[in-house]
Scaffold this motif. Structure first.
Motif: not given
Ligand code: HEC
Ligand code: HEC
Ligand code: HEC
Ligand code: HEC
Ligand code: HEC
Length: 405
Positions: A210-216, A273-275
Protein backbone atom coordinates in the motif's frame (compact mmCIF):
# COMPACT_ATOMS: atom_id res chain seq x y z
CA UNK A 1 -11.91 7.27 41.08
CA UNK A 2 -14.36 10.17 40.77
CA UNK A 3 -11.41 12.53 40.18
CA UNK A 4 -10.25 10.33 37.34
CA UNK A 5 -13.61 10.39 35.61
CA UNK A 6 -13.73 14.15 36.01
CA UNK A 7 -10.22 14.44 34.52
CA UNK A 8 -11.29 12.47 31.47
CA UNK A 9 -14.24 14.79 30.88
CA UNK A 10 -12.14 17.92 31.30
CA UNK A 11 -9.36 16.74 29.00
CA UNK A 12 -11.69 15.51 26.30
CA UNK A 13 -13.41 18.87 26.48
CA UNK A 14 -10.08 20.68 26.02
CA UNK A 15 -9.18 18.82 22.82
CA UNK A 16 -12.64 18.91 21.29
CA UNK A 17 -14.41 21.94 22.72
CA UNK A 18 -16.35 22.15 19.45
CA UNK A 19 -18.86 19.65 20.77
CA UNK A 20 -19.77 22.17 23.45
CA UNK A 21 -20.06 25.25 21.23
CA UNK A 22 -23.61 26.59 21.11
CA UNK A 23 -25.10 26.58 17.60
CA UNK A 24 -25.49 30.38 17.50
CA UNK A 25 -21.75 30.87 17.88
CA UNK A 26 -21.02 28.86 14.75
CA UNK A 27 -21.79 31.68 12.34
CA UNK A 28 -18.79 33.68 13.56
CA UNK A 29 -16.05 33.03 11.05
CA UNK A 30 -12.99 32.52 13.15
CA UNK A 31 -10.11 30.19 13.48
CA UNK A 32 -10.92 28.88 16.93
CA UNK A 33 -14.23 27.62 15.63
CA UNK A 34 -12.45 25.65 12.92
CA UNK A 35 -9.93 24.33 15.43
CA UNK A 36 -12.68 23.13 17.74
CA UNK A 37 -13.71 20.70 15.03
CA UNK A 38 -10.18 19.99 13.80
CA UNK A 39 -7.90 20.27 16.86
CA UNK A 40 -4.59 21.95 16.00
CA UNK A 41 -1.50 19.74 15.68
CA UNK A 42 0.06 21.63 18.62
CA UNK A 43 -2.48 19.90 20.84
CA UNK A 44 -1.25 16.47 19.76
CA UNK A 45 2.42 17.32 20.14
CA UNK A 46 2.21 17.13 23.93
CA UNK A 47 1.58 13.38 23.91
CA UNK A 48 2.72 12.33 20.41
CA UNK A 49 6.06 14.10 20.33
CA UNK A 50 7.81 11.63 18.00
CA UNK A 51 5.00 11.64 15.45
CA UNK A 52 4.78 15.42 15.60
CA UNK A 53 8.50 15.92 15.04
CA UNK A 54 8.51 13.55 12.06
CA UNK A 55 5.46 15.22 10.52
CA UNK A 56 6.93 18.68 11.09
CA UNK A 57 9.88 17.85 8.77
CA UNK A 58 7.60 16.51 6.03
CA UNK A 59 6.37 18.47 3.00
CA UNK A 60 2.84 18.00 4.40
CA UNK A 61 3.60 20.45 7.18
CA UNK A 62 4.19 23.17 4.56
CA UNK A 63 1.22 22.39 2.36
CA UNK A 64 -0.26 25.91 2.49
CA UNK A 65 2.81 28.04 2.74
CA UNK A 66 5.52 26.86 0.39
CA UNK A 67 6.47 29.81 -1.88
CA UNK A 68 5.42 27.80 -4.95
CA UNK A 69 2.02 27.08 -3.42
CA UNK A 70 1.40 30.71 -2.53
CA UNK A 71 2.44 31.93 -5.97
CA UNK A 72 0.30 29.35 -7.78
CA UNK A 73 -2.67 29.85 -5.44
CA UNK A 74 -2.59 33.49 -6.40
CA UNK A 75 -2.33 32.60 -10.10
CA UNK A 76 -5.36 30.33 -9.67
CA UNK A 77 -7.50 32.86 -7.78
CA UNK A 78 -6.84 35.57 -10.37
CA UNK A 79 -7.41 33.21 -13.34
CA UNK A 80 -10.66 33.08 -15.30
CA UNK A 81 -11.43 29.61 -13.97
CA UNK A 82 -10.62 30.43 -10.34
CA UNK A 83 -14.19 30.75 -9.14
CA UNK A 84 -14.21 27.89 -6.67
CA UNK A 85 -12.00 29.45 -4.02
CA UNK A 86 -11.87 26.23 -2.02
CA UNK A 87 -10.34 24.15 -4.82
CA UNK A 88 -6.68 24.21 -3.81
CA UNK A 89 -7.45 23.83 -0.13
CA UNK A 90 -9.55 20.72 -0.69
CA UNK A 91 -6.27 18.81 -0.54
CA UNK A 92 -3.80 21.35 0.87
CA UNK A 93 -5.95 22.18 3.95
CA UNK A 94 -8.86 19.75 3.61
CA UNK A 95 -10.83 20.99 6.64
CA UNK A 96 -12.02 23.70 4.22
CA UNK A 97 -14.49 21.04 3.05
CA UNK A 98 -16.39 21.47 6.32
CA UNK A 99 -15.84 25.26 6.49
CA UNK A 100 -16.27 26.46 2.93
CA UNK A 101 -17.89 29.74 4.07
CA UNK A 102 -14.63 30.53 5.86
CA UNK A 103 -12.46 30.03 2.78
CA UNK A 104 -11.22 33.64 2.93
CA UNK A 105 -9.56 32.85 6.24
CA UNK A 106 -7.67 29.98 4.58
CA UNK A 107 -6.64 32.27 1.70
CA UNK A 108 -5.50 35.09 4.00
CA UNK A 109 -3.51 32.70 6.16
CA UNK A 110 -1.84 31.03 3.21
CA UNK A 111 -0.97 34.38 1.64
CA UNK A 112 0.50 35.70 4.89
CA UNK A 113 3.16 33.01 4.53
CA UNK A 114 3.32 32.04 8.18
CA UNK A 115 -0.02 30.42 8.81
CA UNK A 116 -1.08 29.38 12.28
CA UNK A 117 -3.81 27.37 10.57
CA UNK A 118 -2.88 23.75 9.88
CA UNK A 119 -2.64 22.46 6.30
CA UNK A 120 -2.44 18.66 6.12
CA UNK A 121 -1.91 17.91 9.79
CA UNK A 122 -3.00 15.32 12.38
CA UNK A 123 -6.75 15.92 12.54
CA UNK A 124 -6.97 16.39 8.78
CA UNK A 125 -6.10 12.68 8.41
CA UNK A 126 -7.18 11.15 11.72
CA UNK A 127 -10.77 12.44 11.54
CA UNK A 128 -11.35 10.81 8.14
CA UNK A 129 -13.87 8.04 8.64
CA UNK A 130 -14.35 6.94 5.07
CA UNK A 131 -13.11 7.62 1.55
CA UNK A 132 -15.52 7.46 -1.36
CA UNK A 133 -13.53 6.08 -4.29
CA UNK A 134 -16.49 6.30 -6.66
CA UNK A 135 -15.90 10.07 -6.82
CA UNK A 136 -13.17 11.65 -9.03
CA UNK A 137 -11.07 12.72 -7.19
CA UNK A 138 -12.10 10.36 -4.35
CA UNK A 139 -13.70 12.21 -1.42
CA UNK A 140 -13.07 11.95 2.31
CA UNK A 141 -15.93 11.85 4.80
CA UNK A 142 -14.98 13.60 8.03
CA UNK A 143 -16.48 12.70 11.36
CA UNK A 144 -16.43 15.93 13.32
CA UNK A 145 -18.18 16.95 16.48
CA UNK A 146 -17.26 13.69 18.21
CA UNK A 147 -14.23 12.99 20.33
CA UNK A 148 -12.90 10.01 18.42
CA UNK A 149 -9.68 9.87 16.45
CA UNK A 150 -9.30 7.05 13.96
CA UNK A 151 -6.09 5.08 13.60
CA UNK A 152 -4.48 1.72 12.95
CA UNK A 153 -4.65 0.14 16.43
CA UNK A 154 -7.31 -2.19 17.71
CA UNK A 155 -5.48 -2.58 21.03
CA UNK A 156 -5.00 1.14 21.69
CA UNK A 157 -4.20 2.32 25.20
CA UNK A 158 -6.92 4.58 26.65
CA UNK A 159 -5.94 8.19 27.17
CA UNK A 160 -7.36 11.30 28.75
CA UNK A 161 -7.51 13.49 25.64
CA UNK A 162 -9.47 11.55 23.06
CA UNK A 163 -11.21 8.34 22.26
CA UNK A 164 -9.62 6.02 19.71
CA UNK A 165 -11.04 3.72 17.12
CA UNK A 166 -9.42 1.29 14.74
CA UNK A 167 -10.17 1.77 11.03
CA UNK A 168 -8.58 -0.49 8.43
CA UNK A 169 -8.68 2.53 6.09
CA UNK A 170 -5.50 3.74 7.81
CA UNK A 171 -3.51 0.85 6.41
CA UNK A 172 -4.95 1.19 2.92
CA UNK A 173 -4.00 3.33 -0.09
CA UNK A 174 -7.58 4.67 -0.19
CA UNK A 175 -6.77 7.14 2.58
CA UNK A 176 -4.02 8.70 0.43
CA UNK A 177 -5.86 8.51 -2.89
CA UNK A 178 -8.37 11.18 -1.96
CA UNK A 179 -5.57 13.72 -2.38
CA UNK A 180 -3.02 11.90 -4.52
CA UNK A 181 -4.96 10.15 -7.26
CA UNK A 182 -6.05 13.01 -9.48
CA UNK A 183 -6.41 16.77 -9.58
CA UNK A 184 -9.31 18.59 -11.24
CA UNK A 185 -8.37 20.57 -14.38
CA UNK A 186 -10.06 23.29 -16.43
CA UNK A 187 -11.98 20.79 -18.51
CA UNK A 188 -12.35 17.10 -18.20
CA UNK A 189 -9.06 15.68 -19.42
CA UNK A 190 -10.39 12.22 -18.79
CA UNK A 191 -7.58 10.05 -17.48
CA UNK A 192 -5.03 12.75 -18.25
CA UNK A 193 -5.20 14.60 -14.96
CA UNK A 194 -4.59 11.34 -13.20
CA UNK A 195 -1.37 11.63 -11.20
CA UNK A 196 -0.30 8.09 -10.46
CA UNK A 197 -1.07 6.10 -13.64
CA UNK A 198 -1.94 2.40 -13.47
CA UNK A 199 -0.45 2.03 -10.00
CA UNK A 200 -2.94 -0.67 -9.03
CA UNK A 201 -1.60 -2.92 -11.83
CA UNK A 202 2.01 -2.63 -10.63
CA UNK A 203 3.92 -5.65 -9.31
CA UNK A 204 4.48 -3.88 -5.98
CA UNK A 205 0.80 -3.20 -5.41
CA UNK A 206 -0.26 -6.65 -6.64
CA UNK A 207 2.15 -8.15 -4.12
CA UNK A 208 0.20 -6.39 -1.36
CA UNK A 209 2.00 -3.08 -0.91
CA UNK A 210 0.00 0.00 0.00
CA UNK A 211 1.15 3.64 -0.16
CA UNK A 212 1.97 3.40 3.56
CA UNK A 213 4.34 0.42 3.05
CA UNK A 214 6.85 2.69 1.29
CA UNK A 215 5.83 6.20 2.39
CA UNK A 216 5.15 5.53 6.08
CA UNK A 217 7.69 2.78 6.77
CA UNK A 218 7.13 0.83 9.96
CA UNK A 219 9.50 0.99 12.87
CA UNK A 220 9.39 0.06 16.54
CA UNK A 221 8.93 2.76 19.16
CA UNK A 222 6.52 4.66 21.35
CA UNK A 223 3.26 5.66 19.76
CA UNK A 224 2.53 8.10 22.58
CA UNK A 225 5.07 9.46 25.09
CA UNK A 226 5.91 6.90 27.75
CA UNK A 227 3.76 4.10 26.33
CA UNK A 228 5.21 0.65 25.62
CA UNK A 229 7.11 0.10 22.39
CA UNK A 230 5.16 -1.31 19.48
CA UNK A 231 4.93 -1.11 15.68
CA UNK A 232 4.64 2.50 14.65
CA UNK A 233 4.58 4.34 11.32
CA UNK A 234 7.04 6.97 10.17
CA UNK A 235 5.31 10.33 9.70
CA UNK A 236 8.08 12.15 7.79
CA UNK A 237 6.45 10.98 4.54
CA UNK A 238 9.63 10.25 2.57
CA UNK A 239 9.27 10.96 -1.15
CA UNK A 240 11.47 13.44 -2.91
CA UNK A 241 13.13 14.00 0.45
CA UNK A 242 14.49 11.09 2.45
CA UNK A 243 16.11 7.76 1.80
CA UNK A 244 13.23 6.27 -0.19
CA UNK A 245 14.49 8.21 -3.21
CA UNK A 246 17.41 5.79 -3.52
CA UNK A 247 14.85 3.10 -4.33
CA UNK A 248 13.26 5.08 -7.14
CA UNK A 249 15.32 3.96 -10.14
CA UNK A 250 18.33 2.07 -11.46
CA UNK A 251 20.46 3.03 -14.42
CA UNK A 252 22.22 0.70 -16.81
CA UNK A 253 24.83 2.36 -19.05
CA UNK A 254 26.43 0.81 -22.17
CA UNK A 255 28.98 2.66 -24.26
CA UNK A 256 29.94 1.64 -27.80
CA UNK A 257 32.78 3.33 -29.65
CA UNK A 258 32.64 3.00 -33.41
CA UNK A 259 35.56 4.98 -34.79
CA UNK A 260 34.69 8.67 -34.65
CA UNK A 261 31.22 8.05 -33.29
CA UNK A 262 30.27 6.92 -29.81
CA UNK A 263 26.85 5.74 -28.73
CA UNK A 264 25.73 5.57 -25.10
CA UNK A 265 22.64 3.55 -24.34
CA UNK A 266 21.02 4.22 -20.98
CA UNK A 267 18.31 2.03 -19.56
CA UNK A 268 16.26 3.79 -16.91
CA UNK A 269 14.49 1.24 -14.72
CA UNK A 270 11.77 2.94 -12.70
CA UNK A 271 11.15 0.92 -9.53
CA UNK A 272 8.28 3.17 -8.53
CA UNK A 273 4.82 1.52 -8.72
CA UNK A 274 3.24 4.76 -9.95
CA UNK A 275 4.10 7.57 -12.39
CA UNK A 276 7.47 9.22 -11.92
CA UNK A 277 7.12 12.11 -11.51
CA UNK A 278 3.60 12.37 -10.15
CA UNK A 279 2.23 15.07 -12.45
CA UNK A 280 0.97 17.74 -10.04
CA UNK A 281 2.10 20.51 -9.89
CA UNK A 282 2.24 20.41 -13.67
CA UNK A 283 5.85 21.64 -13.78
CA UNK A 284 7.05 18.46 -12.02
CA UNK A 285 9.87 16.94 -14.08
CA UNK A 286 12.39 14.15 -13.76
CA UNK A 287 15.48 14.75 -15.88
CA UNK A 288 18.07 12.31 -17.23
CA UNK A 289 21.36 14.13 -17.78
CA UNK A 290 24.31 12.82 -19.77
CA UNK A 291 27.75 14.46 -19.55
CA UNK A 292 30.84 13.27 -21.40
CA UNK A 293 34.09 14.41 -19.86
CA UNK A 294 37.19 14.13 -22.05
CA UNK A 295 40.72 15.39 -21.61
CA UNK A 296 41.31 17.05 -18.20
CA UNK A 297 37.72 16.12 -17.32
CA UNK A 298 36.45 18.89 -19.54
CA UNK A 299 32.84 18.41 -20.64
CA UNK A 300 32.86 17.72 -24.36
CA UNK A 301 29.23 16.71 -24.79
CA UNK A 302 25.99 17.05 -22.81
CA UNK A 303 22.43 16.06 -23.49
CA UNK A 304 19.28 15.27 -21.54
CA UNK A 305 15.85 13.68 -21.64
CA UNK A 306 12.92 15.14 -19.73
CA UNK A 307 10.10 13.10 -18.19
CA UNK A 308 6.90 14.95 -17.40
CA UNK A 309 3.56 16.04 -18.80
CA UNK A 310 3.02 19.30 -20.65
CA UNK A 311 -0.35 20.97 -21.19
CA UNK A 312 -2.08 23.51 -23.41
CA UNK A 313 -4.63 26.03 -22.16
CA UNK A 314 -7.90 27.05 -23.86
CA UNK A 315 -5.99 29.41 -26.20
CA UNK A 316 -3.69 26.59 -27.30
CA UNK A 317 -0.75 28.06 -25.39
CA UNK A 318 1.56 25.95 -23.18
CA UNK A 319 0.72 26.29 -19.48
CA UNK A 320 2.44 25.11 -16.31
CA UNK A 321 -0.86 25.24 -14.41
CA UNK A 322 -3.03 22.14 -14.45
CA UNK A 323 -6.05 24.25 -13.42
CA UNK A 324 -5.83 25.95 -16.84
CA UNK A 325 -5.10 22.81 -18.82
CA UNK A 326 -7.55 21.67 -21.46
CA UNK A 327 -5.27 19.41 -23.47
CA UNK A 328 -2.15 17.30 -22.96
CA UNK A 329 0.62 18.44 -25.30
CA UNK A 330 3.16 15.75 -24.48
CA UNK A 331 3.44 12.96 -21.93
CA UNK A 332 6.88 11.45 -21.31
CA UNK A 333 6.28 10.47 -17.67
CA UNK A 334 7.93 7.21 -16.59
CA UNK A 335 4.98 4.87 -16.18
CA UNK A 336 4.72 2.50 -13.17
CA UNK A 337 7.80 0.19 -13.09
CA UNK A 338 8.63 1.13 -16.69
CA UNK A 339 12.03 0.57 -18.32
CA UNK A 340 12.92 3.37 -20.73
CA UNK A 341 15.82 3.10 -23.13
CA UNK A 342 17.58 6.24 -24.35
CA UNK A 343 20.42 6.49 -26.84
CA UNK A 344 22.87 9.37 -27.17
CA UNK A 345 25.28 9.67 -30.10
CA UNK A 346 28.24 12.04 -30.18
CA UNK A 347 31.76 12.39 -31.65
CA UNK A 348 34.28 10.17 -29.84
CA UNK A 349 36.38 12.46 -27.55
CA UNK A 350 39.81 13.18 -29.03
CA UNK A 351 43.36 13.44 -27.57
CA UNK A 352 42.55 11.26 -24.57
CA UNK A 353 43.02 7.62 -23.61
CA UNK A 354 39.80 7.47 -21.63
CA UNK A 355 36.71 9.54 -21.08
CA UNK A 356 34.01 9.65 -18.40
CA UNK A 357 30.37 8.96 -19.04
CA UNK A 358 28.29 10.58 -16.30
CA UNK A 359 24.60 9.78 -16.21
CA UNK A 360 22.27 11.18 -13.56
CA UNK A 361 18.55 11.10 -12.90
CA UNK A 362 17.08 13.90 -10.80
CA UNK A 363 13.93 15.77 -9.95
CA UNK A 364 14.14 18.99 -11.93
CA UNK A 365 14.00 22.46 -10.41
CA UNK A 366 10.78 24.41 -10.84
CA UNK A 367 10.31 25.76 -14.38
CA UNK A 368 7.85 28.11 -16.04
CA UNK A 369 7.43 31.64 -17.39
CA UNK A 370 9.86 34.19 -15.93
CA UNK A 371 7.21 36.34 -14.16
CA UNK A 372 5.94 33.29 -12.28
CA UNK A 373 9.45 32.21 -11.24
CA UNK A 374 10.18 35.77 -10.07
CA UNK A 375 7.00 35.66 -8.03
CA UNK A 376 8.06 32.38 -6.38
CA UNK A 377 11.44 33.91 -5.62
CA UNK A 378 9.78 36.99 -4.11
CA UNK A 379 7.52 34.79 -1.95
CA UNK A 380 10.49 32.92 -0.47
CA UNK A 381 12.51 34.20 2.47
CA UNK A 382 15.47 32.44 0.82
CA UNK A 383 14.89 34.16 -2.54
CA UNK A 384 16.65 32.40 -5.40
CA UNK A 385 18.21 30.00 -2.85
CA UNK A 386 14.81 28.44 -2.12
CA UNK A 387 15.04 24.62 -2.44
CA UNK A 388 12.40 24.66 -5.19
CA UNK A 389 15.07 26.13 -7.52
CA UNK A 390 17.46 23.22 -6.88
CA UNK A 391 17.34 19.85 -8.63
CA UNK A 392 17.24 16.79 -6.34
CA UNK A 393 19.46 13.90 -7.36
CA UNK A 394 17.85 10.46 -7.50
CA UNK A 395 20.66 8.27 -8.85
CA UNK A 396 23.94 8.84 -10.63
CA UNK A 397 26.48 6.66 -12.44
CA UNK A 398 29.93 7.43 -13.72
CA UNK A 399 31.89 5.07 -15.98
CA UNK A 400 35.41 5.51 -17.24
CA UNK A 401 35.65 4.31 -20.84
CA UNK A 402 38.95 3.53 -22.59
CA UNK A 403 39.11 4.89 -26.14
CA UNK A 404 41.37 2.00 -27.21
CA UNK A 405 42.84 1.41 -30.62
C1 HEC B 1 6.90 0.02 -3.56
C2 HEC B 1 7.03 1.29 -2.89
C3 HEC B 1 6.02 2.39 -3.21
C4 HEC B 1 4.65 2.35 -3.12
C5 HEC B 1 3.77 1.15 -2.76
C6 HEC B 1 4.19 3.68 -3.41
N1 HEC B 1 5.24 4.51 -3.68
FE1 HEC B 1 5.18 6.53 -3.99
N2 HEC B 1 7.16 6.52 -4.34
C7 HEC B 1 8.01 5.44 -4.22
C8 HEC B 1 9.34 5.82 -4.59
C9 HEC B 1 10.56 4.92 -4.59
C10 HEC B 1 9.27 7.18 -4.94
C11 HEC B 1 10.38 8.03 -5.50
C12 HEC B 1 10.94 8.96 -4.56
C13 HEC B 1 11.24 10.20 -5.35
O1 HEC B 1 10.30 10.97 -5.54
O2 HEC B 1 12.34 10.37 -5.81
C14 HEC B 1 7.89 7.60 -4.75
C15 HEC B 1 7.44 8.90 -4.92
C16 HEC B 1 6.17 9.36 -4.54
C17 HEC B 1 5.75 10.74 -4.48
C18 HEC B 1 6.59 11.96 -4.76
C19 HEC B 1 7.12 11.88 -6.14
C20 HEC B 1 6.73 12.85 -7.17
O3 HEC B 1 7.15 12.57 -8.29
O4 HEC B 1 6.07 13.86 -6.92
C21 HEC B 1 4.43 10.74 -4.09
C22 HEC B 1 3.55 11.94 -3.90
C23 HEC B 1 4.04 9.35 -3.91
N3 HEC B 1 5.12 8.55 -4.18
C24 HEC B 1 2.78 8.92 -3.53
C25 HEC B 1 2.38 7.59 -3.46
C26 HEC B 1 1.02 7.16 -3.24
C27 HEC B 1 -0.17 8.07 -3.06
C28 HEC B 1 1.04 5.79 -3.21
C29 HEC B 1 -0.13 4.84 -3.09
C30 HEC B 1 -1.12 4.89 -4.16
C31 HEC B 1 2.41 5.38 -3.41
N4 HEC B 1 3.19 6.49 -3.57
C32 HEC B 1 2.86 4.06 -3.41
C33 HEC B 1 7.67 4.19 -3.81
C34 HEC B 1 6.37 3.75 -3.58
C1 HEC C 1 -5.65 15.77 2.72
C2 HEC C 1 -4.87 15.50 1.55
C3 HEC C 1 -3.77 14.48 1.64
C4 HEC C 1 -3.84 13.19 2.12
C5 HEC C 1 -5.06 12.47 2.71
C6 HEC C 1 -2.54 12.62 1.92
N1 HEC C 1 -1.70 13.53 1.35
FE1 HEC C 1 0.24 13.26 0.86
N2 HEC C 1 0.41 15.22 0.35
C7 HEC C 1 -0.63 16.11 0.29
C8 HEC C 1 -0.13 17.40 -0.13
C9 HEC C 1 -0.96 18.66 -0.32
C10 HEC C 1 1.27 17.26 -0.30
C11 HEC C 1 2.26 18.33 -0.76
C12 HEC C 1 2.66 19.18 0.35
C13 HEC C 1 3.52 20.32 -0.17
O1 HEC C 1 4.69 20.06 -0.51
O2 HEC C 1 3.00 21.43 -0.27
C14 HEC C 1 1.57 15.86 0.02
C15 HEC C 1 2.85 15.32 -0.01
C16 HEC C 1 3.13 13.98 0.18
C17 HEC C 1 4.43 13.37 0.03
C18 HEC C 1 5.71 14.08 -0.34
C19 HEC C 1 5.81 14.08 -1.83
C20 HEC C 1 7.12 14.56 -2.38
O3 HEC C 1 7.06 15.17 -3.47
O4 HEC C 1 8.16 14.33 -1.79
C21 HEC C 1 4.28 12.03 0.26
C22 HEC C 1 5.35 10.97 0.18
C23 HEC C 1 2.90 11.81 0.60
N3 HEC C 1 2.22 13.01 0.55
C24 HEC C 1 2.36 10.58 0.90
C25 HEC C 1 1.07 10.38 1.38
C26 HEC C 1 0.58 9.12 1.88
C27 HEC C 1 1.37 7.83 1.93
C28 HEC C 1 -0.71 9.33 2.26
C29 HEC C 1 -1.68 8.34 2.86
C30 HEC C 1 -1.25 7.71 4.11
C31 HEC C 1 -1.01 10.72 2.02
N4 HEC C 1 0.10 11.32 1.49
C32 HEC C 1 -2.23 11.32 2.27
C33 HEC C 1 -1.94 15.85 0.58
C34 HEC C 1 -2.41 14.68 1.16
C1 HEC D 1 -6.89 16.59 -5.40
C2 HEC D 1 -5.96 17.17 -4.45
C3 HEC D 1 -5.24 18.46 -4.79
C4 HEC D 1 -5.79 19.63 -5.27
C5 HEC D 1 -7.24 19.92 -5.58
C6 HEC D 1 -4.67 20.55 -5.40
N1 HEC D 1 -3.51 19.96 -5.00
FE1 HEC D 1 -1.64 20.78 -5.07
N2 HEC D 1 -0.83 19.06 -4.36
C7 HEC D 1 -1.55 17.92 -4.06
C8 HEC D 1 -0.62 16.86 -3.72
C9 HEC D 1 -1.02 15.45 -3.33
C10 HEC D 1 0.67 17.39 -3.84
C11 HEC D 1 1.99 16.66 -3.65
C12 HEC D 1 2.37 16.10 -5.00
C13 HEC D 1 3.70 15.42 -5.07
O1 HEC D 1 4.61 15.77 -4.35
O2 HEC D 1 3.81 14.53 -5.93
C14 HEC D 1 0.51 18.77 -4.26
C15 HEC D 1 1.56 19.64 -4.52
C16 HEC D 1 1.42 20.94 -4.92
C17 HEC D 1 2.51 21.87 -5.13
C18 HEC D 1 3.99 21.55 -4.95
C19 HEC D 1 4.35 21.53 -3.51
C20 HEC D 1 4.41 22.89 -2.91
O3 HEC D 1 3.71 23.15 -1.92
O4 HEC D 1 5.16 23.76 -3.43
C21 HEC D 1 1.95 23.07 -5.49
C22 HEC D 1 2.69 24.34 -5.81
C23 HEC D 1 0.51 22.88 -5.54
N3 HEC D 1 0.22 21.59 -5.19
C24 HEC D 1 -0.39 23.88 -5.87
C25 HEC D 1 -1.77 23.68 -5.95
C26 HEC D 1 -2.72 24.72 -6.34
C27 HEC D 1 -2.36 26.15 -6.66
C28 HEC D 1 -3.95 24.15 -6.36
C29 HEC D 1 -5.27 24.76 -6.75
C30 HEC D 1 -5.34 25.26 -8.09
C31 HEC D 1 -3.78 22.75 -5.96
N4 HEC D 1 -2.46 22.52 -5.73
C32 HEC D 1 -4.81 21.84 -5.86
C33 HEC D 1 -2.92 17.76 -4.10
C34 HEC D 1 -3.81 18.68 -4.62
C1 HEC E 1 -3.12 13.37 26.74
C2 HEC E 1 -2.25 12.75 25.75
C3 HEC E 1 -2.74 12.70 24.30
C4 HEC E 1 -3.11 13.75 23.49
C5 HEC E 1 -3.16 15.24 23.83
C6 HEC E 1 -3.39 13.16 22.20
N1 HEC E 1 -3.22 11.80 22.25
FE1 HEC E 1 -3.49 10.50 20.74
N2 HEC E 1 -3.09 8.93 21.97
C7 HEC E 1 -2.63 9.04 23.25
C8 HEC E 1 -2.35 7.72 23.77
C9 HEC E 1 -1.81 7.37 25.16
C10 HEC E 1 -2.65 6.81 22.73
C11 HEC E 1 -2.52 5.29 22.76
C12 HEC E 1 -1.19 4.87 22.17
C13 HEC E 1 -1.03 3.36 22.11
O1 HEC E 1 -2.02 2.63 22.18
O2 HEC E 1 0.13 2.93 21.94
C14 HEC E 1 -3.11 7.60 21.62
C15 HEC E 1 -3.47 7.06 20.39
C16 HEC E 1 -3.70 7.82 19.25
C17 HEC E 1 -3.93 7.28 17.95
C18 HEC E 1 -4.03 5.81 17.57
C19 HEC E 1 -5.48 5.39 17.69
C20 HEC E 1 -5.74 4.01 17.14
O3 HEC E 1 -6.70 3.36 17.59
O4 HEC E 1 -5.00 3.56 16.27
C21 HEC E 1 -4.09 8.34 17.10
C22 HEC E 1 -4.36 8.28 15.61
C23 HEC E 1 -3.94 9.53 17.89
N3 HEC E 1 -3.72 9.19 19.18
C24 HEC E 1 -3.99 10.80 17.35
C25 HEC E 1 -3.97 11.97 18.13
C26 HEC E 1 -4.16 13.28 17.58
C27 HEC E 1 -4.40 13.57 16.12
C28 HEC E 1 -4.11 14.16 18.62
C29 HEC E 1 -4.30 15.67 18.56
C30 HEC E 1 -5.56 16.11 17.98
C31 HEC E 1 -3.89 13.37 19.82
N4 HEC E 1 -3.81 12.06 19.48
C32 HEC E 1 -3.75 13.92 21.10
C33 HEC E 1 -2.50 10.20 23.95
C34 HEC E 1 -2.81 11.47 23.51
C1 HEC F 1 -1.43 12.20 5.60
C2 HEC F 1 -2.19 11.60 6.67
C3 HEC F 1 -1.63 11.63 8.06
C4 HEC F 1 -1.18 12.71 8.78
C5 HEC F 1 -1.02 14.13 8.29
C6 HEC F 1 -0.89 12.24 10.10
N1 HEC F 1 -1.12 10.90 10.18
FE1 HEC F 1 -0.93 9.75 11.82
N2 HEC F 1 -1.23 8.08 10.70
C7 HEC F 1 -1.63 8.09 9.40
C8 HEC F 1 -1.73 6.72 8.94
C9 HEC F 1 -2.10 6.29 7.53
C10 HEC F 1 -1.37 5.89 10.03
C11 HEC F 1 -1.30 4.37 10.04
C12 HEC F 1 0.00 3.91 9.36
C13 HEC F 1 0.17 2.42 9.37
O1 HEC F 1 -0.19 1.78 10.36
O2 HEC F 1 0.70 1.90 8.40
C14 HEC F 1 -1.08 6.79 11.15
C15 HEC F 1 -0.71 6.38 12.41
C16 HEC F 1 -0.67 7.22 13.53
C17 HEC F 1 -0.48 6.79 14.90
C18 HEC F 1 -0.23 5.37 15.37
C19 HEC F 1 1.12 4.88 14.86
C20 HEC F 1 2.28 5.69 15.32
O3 HEC F 1 3.17 5.94 14.50
O4 HEC F 1 2.35 6.11 16.49
C21 HEC F 1 -0.51 7.93 15.67
C22 HEC F 1 -0.36 8.01 17.17
C23 HEC F 1 -0.70 9.05 14.78
N3 HEC F 1 -0.78 8.59 13.49
C24 HEC F 1 -0.77 10.37 15.19
C25 HEC F 1 -0.61 11.45 14.32
C26 HEC F 1 -0.29 12.80 14.74
C27 HEC F 1 -0.15 13.25 16.17
C28 HEC F 1 -0.15 13.54 13.61
C29 HEC F 1 0.24 15.00 13.48
C30 HEC F 1 1.52 15.38 14.08
C31 HEC F 1 -0.43 12.66 12.48
N4 HEC F 1 -0.67 11.40 12.95
C32 HEC F 1 -0.44 13.05 11.14
C33 HEC F 1 -1.90 9.18 8.62
C34 HEC F 1 -1.57 10.49 8.96
Amino acid sequence: MAGCVLAILVCVAVLFTGAFTPVWAQTVPNQSLIEKAFPHSNKCKRCHERVYEEWETSPLAKSIHSPAFRASLDAYLTSAGGKDKTLCFRCHAPHVREFSDHVQLFIDQAKAGDPSLDGVACSQCHLIKQVDRAKHPPEPKYEIGGKTLYGPYKDFVQNLAHQSMELSLFQKSDLCLNCHQSVPSATNLGKANDLLGNWDQSRAVKSGKECQTCHMPQQVGESANGEKKRTIANHSFPGRIGKLRQEAAKLDVQTKIDGDTTTVTVKVYSLVPHNLPATHPAWARVVLNLDIKGKNLKTVFSDKRVYGRTYLDAKGQPTIFDFEAVKVAEDTVLKPEETREETFTFPTPKDTKTFDVEVGLSHGAISGPAPFLQRVEAESSQGSQDPVFQPIEIVKRTENVPVGK
